[in-house]
Design a protein around this motif. Structure first.
Motif, PDB file in Angstrom:
ATOM      1  N   HIS A   1       0.796  -1.232   0.000  1.00  0.00           N
ATOM      2  CA  HIS A   1       0.000   0.000   0.000  1.00  0.00           C
ATOM      3  C   HIS A   1       0.826   1.278   0.000  1.00  0.00           C
ATOM      4  N   SER A   2       2.107   1.196   0.293  1.00  0.00           N
ATOM      5  CA  SER A   2       2.912   2.412   0.373  1.00  0.00           C
ATOM      6  C   SER A   2       4.123   2.428  -0.555  1.00  0.00           C
ATOM      7  N   THR A   3       4.356   1.361  -1.319  1.00  0.00           N
ATOM      8  CA  THR A   3       5.556   1.291  -2.157  1.00  0.00           C
ATOM      9  C   THR A   3       5.198   0.994  -3.608  1.00  0.00           C
ATOM     10  N   CYS A   4       5.303   2.020  -4.449  1.00  0.00           N
ATOM     11  CA  CYS A   4       5.093   1.855  -5.886  1.00  0.00           C
ATOM     12  C   CYS A   4       6.462   1.609  -6.523  1.00  0.00           C
ATOM     13  N   LEU A   5       6.634   0.441  -7.127  1.00  0.00           N
ATOM     14  CA  LEU A   5       7.935   0.102  -7.706  1.00  0.00           C
ATOM     15  C   LEU A   5       8.152   0.694  -9.093  1.00  0.00           C
ATOM     16  N   GLU A   6       7.073   0.867  -9.853  1.00  0.00           N
ATOM     17  CA  GLU A   6       7.260   1.386 -11.214  1.00  0.00           C
ATOM     18  C   GLU A   6       5.956   1.970 -11.742  1.00  0.00           C
ATOM     19  N   MET A   7       6.097   2.922 -12.667  1.00  0.00           N
ATOM     20  CA  MET A   7       4.948   3.536 -13.341  1.00  0.00           C
ATOM     21  C   MET A   7       5.232   3.560 -14.834  1.00  0.00           C
ATOM     22  N   TYR A   8       4.189   3.319 -15.619  1.00  0.00           N
ATOM     23  CA  TYR A   8       4.304   3.301 -17.075  1.00  0.00           C
ATOM     24  C   TYR A   8       3.176   4.137 -17.667  1.00  0.00           C
ATOM     25  N   ASP A   9       3.509   5.108 -18.511  1.00  0.00           N
ATOM     26  CA  ASP A   9       2.496   5.893 -19.202  1.00  0.00           C
ATOM     27  C   ASP A   9       1.920   5.053 -20.328  1.00  0.00           C
ATOM     28  N   ILE A  10       0.597   5.096 -20.465  1.00  0.00           N
ATOM     29  CA  ILE A  10      -0.069   4.309 -21.497  1.00  0.00           C
ATOM     30  C   ILE A  10      -1.108   5.162 -22.222  1.00  0.00           C
TER      31      ILE A  10
ATOM     32  N   ALA B   1       2.750   4.393 -23.968  1.00  0.00           N
ATOM     33  CA  ALA B   1       2.761   5.684 -24.658  1.00  0.00           C
ATOM     34  C   ALA B   1       4.066   5.888 -25.417  1.00  0.00           C
ATOM     35  N   ASP B   2       5.154   5.413 -24.855  1.00  0.00           N
ATOM     36  CA  ASP B   2       6.473   5.488 -25.488  1.00  0.00           C
ATOM     37  C   ASP B   2       7.084   4.097 -25.476  1.00  0.00           C
ATOM     38  N   ALA B   3       7.863   3.786 -26.506  1.00  0.00           N
ATOM     39  CA  ALA B   3       8.533   2.486 -26.558  1.00  0.00           C
ATOM     40  C   ALA B   3       9.442   2.335 -25.343  1.00  0.00           C
ATOM     41  N   LEU B   4       9.431   1.152 -24.755  1.00  0.00           N
ATOM     42  CA  LEU B   4      10.283   0.891 -23.596  1.00  0.00           C
ATOM     43  C   LEU B   4      11.705   0.646 -24.059  1.00  0.00           C
ATOM     44  N   ASP B   5      12.684   1.287 -23.390  1.00  0.00           N
ATOM     45  CA  ASP B   5      14.078   0.995 -23.705  1.00  0.00           C
ATOM     46  C   ASP B   5      14.458  -0.326 -23.039  1.00  0.00           C
ATOM     47  N   THR B   6      15.667  -0.782 -23.216  1.00  0.00           N
ATOM     48  CA  THR B   6      16.071  -2.102 -22.730  1.00  0.00           C
ATOM     49  C   THR B   6      15.909  -2.264 -21.225  1.00  0.00           C
ATOM     50  N   PRO B   7      16.389  -1.323 -20.385  1.00  0.00           N
ATOM     51  CA  PRO B   7      16.169  -1.493 -18.937  1.00  0.00           C
ATOM     52  C   PRO B   7      14.689  -1.443 -18.552  1.00  0.00           C
ATOM     53  N   GLN B   8      13.923  -0.548 -19.191  1.00  0.00           N
ATOM     54  CA  GLN B   8      12.492  -0.472 -18.893  1.00  0.00           C
ATOM     55  C   GLN B   8      11.790  -1.771 -19.284  1.00  0.00           C
TER      56      GLN B   8
ATOM     57  N   ALA C   1      13.102  -4.762 -19.441  1.00  0.00           N
ATOM     58  CA  ALA C   1      13.486  -5.797 -18.476  1.00  0.00           C
ATOM     59  C   ALA C   1      12.671  -5.658 -17.191  1.00  0.00           C
ATOM     60  N   GLY C   2      12.495  -4.420 -16.724  1.00  0.00           N
ATOM     61  CA  GLY C   2      11.697  -4.177 -15.522  1.00  0.00           C
ATOM     62  C   GLY C   2      10.240  -4.554 -15.736  1.00  0.00           C
ATOM     63  N   TRP C   3       9.683  -4.173 -16.879  1.00  0.00           N
ATOM     64  CA  TRP C   3       8.303  -4.513 -17.218  1.00  0.00           C
ATOM     65  C   TRP C   3       8.113  -6.027 -17.231  1.00  0.00           C
ATOM     66  N   ASP C   4       8.996  -6.715 -17.940  1.00  0.00           N
ATOM     67  CA  ASP C   4       8.892  -8.177 -18.031  1.00  0.00           C
ATOM     68  C   ASP C   4       8.997  -8.826 -16.653  1.00  0.00           C
ATOM     69  N   PHE C   5       9.880  -8.314 -15.809  1.00  0.00           N
ATOM     70  CA  PHE C   5      10.039  -8.846 -14.458  1.00  0.00           C
ATOM     71  C   PHE C   5       8.752  -8.676 -13.651  1.00  0.00           C
TER      72      PHE C   5
ATOM     73  N   MET D   1       5.676  -8.138 -14.779  1.00  0.00           N
ATOM     74  CA  MET D   1       4.603  -8.941 -15.377  1.00  0.00           C
ATOM     75  C   MET D   1       4.737 -10.407 -14.974  1.00  0.00           C
ATOM     76  N   GLU D   2       5.963 -10.880 -14.879  1.00  0.00           N
ATOM     77  CA  GLU D   2       6.207 -12.276 -14.465  1.00  0.00           C
ATOM     78  C   GLU D   2       5.842 -12.472 -12.987  1.00  0.00           C
ATOM     79  N   MET D   3       6.179 -11.482 -12.159  1.00  0.00           N
ATOM     80  CA  MET D   3       5.876 -11.581 -10.726  1.00  0.00           C
ATOM     81  C   MET D   3       4.388 -11.539 -10.463  1.00  0.00           C
ATOM     82  N   ASP D   4       3.720 -10.537 -11.053  1.00  0.00           N
ATOM     83  CA  ASP D   4       2.289 -10.363 -10.824  1.00  0.00           C
ATOM     84  C   ASP D   4       1.776  -9.329 -11.832  1.00  0.00           C
ATOM     85  N   PRO D   5       0.939  -9.721 -12.766  1.00  0.00           N
ATOM     86  CA  PRO D   5       0.494  -8.798 -13.819  1.00  0.00           C
ATOM     87  C   PRO D   5      -0.638  -7.865 -13.396  1.00  0.00           C
TER      88      PRO D   5
END
Length: 108
Positions: free
Chosen positions: A16-25, A44-51, A53-57, A59-63
């Motif tokens: 409830h208090s820790t947002c790990l990442e945000m993505y504009d859509i 909204a913008d193409a994800l670069d390589t680190p982004q 990797a973070g997105w895929d991680f 999504m794998e943990m919990d989509p």
């Protein structure tokens, strides 16, 4: 059928208090006469390589992400995200933090 097309932000919350990442859509939400909603979108913008990797991680943990629309400090609508090979994101209703599955979109 009502329709809303615009921008939003996906937020991945560890708790409830820790947002790990945000993505504009870019998102399109439709609501039929029975009140059932469907939503699709894209980053909204193409994800670069680190982004990517973070997105895929995450999504794998919990989509499950919360969606924040413009003017909202924090997302309040919980969705499950599925990403197609072409990058299209499909959002389906998910229980919110307290286990309730009630979601309302005001398209006025």
């Amino acid at each position: 059928m009502d329709r809303l097309a615009g921008q939003a932000r996906l937020e991945w919350w560890a708790n409830h208090s820790t947002c790990l990442e945000m993505y504009d859509i870019d998102i399109i939400v439709t609501v039929d006469a029975a009140g059932m909603w469907r939503a699709t979108g894209r980053h909204a913008d193409a994800l670069d390589t680190p982004q990517r990797a973070g997105w895929d991680f995450l999504m794998e943990m919990d989509p499950h992400f919360s969606v924040a629309f413009p003017g909202e400090d924090r997302g309040g609508i919980m969705v499950k995200v599925v990403e197609a090979e072409d990058g299209t994101l499909t959002f389906t209703q998910a229980p919110d933090w307290n286990g309730s599955g009630n979601v309302t979109f005001d398209l006025t």
